[in-house]
Motif scaffolding. Sequence first.
Motif: not given
Length: 220
Positions: A111-121, A128-138, A141-148
């Motif tokens: 569907y053109g959406i990039t899914g991400h894993r969050v360690p421990g969750a 949310l800002a770029q659902p189709g962007a391919h950049e990995r989460l780096v 991240r003090p708040d692992p869910f920020a922007g997700l």
Amino acid sequence: MQIQVLGRVDYAATQDAMRAFTEGRHPDTPDQLWLCEHPPVFTLGLAGKAEHVLAPGAVPVVQTNRGGQVTYHGPGQVVAYPLVDLRRLGIYVKEYVFRLELAVIQTLETYGITGHRVPGAPGIYVNLAQPGAHERLVGPRPDPFAGLGKVAALGIKVTRHCTYHGVALNVAMDLSPFSGINPCGYAGLTSVDLATLGVSTDWGTAAARLGERLATHLSP
């Protein structure tokens, strides 16, 4: 793997049926994959804390024997229950969870959406800002869910090396009940569906795509 599309079914009855299937299976029993959706229900995992259910309103709360905290099921969500013998598949629980998440990620890709894993969750998240962007989460991240936003939840049960419960993908649903809980035990975690992300699809198509990916990754 035998795939059964159950449609909309009662949650408690389905949980009982999964347990009965698992308890009654033998080494030669074919694995099955159940695809369904449920009427509105909050489900609380074995580790679930009652304080994470903030305002259930008229939605029933059902105690389950899966792992994890509290989540919501409702119409417009594809719920997939793989009933798999891990010994026959030759994998352990960590690999099983990895494959569940991979199947969701690959379904989102169609569907053109990039899914991400969050360690421990466990589960799958989107930017949310770029659902189709391919950049990995780096990190860090003090708040692992920020922007997700969380688009798929995962909770499993393994008994005698056989699995039940599974994964839920939000397709096009009323997301407001998620505000009545701390989803998966995380206060303020945003829950999204494919419709929110700009994807127009129907339940049957999403279920077929997720089912195909799961069957591929969970078959010997």
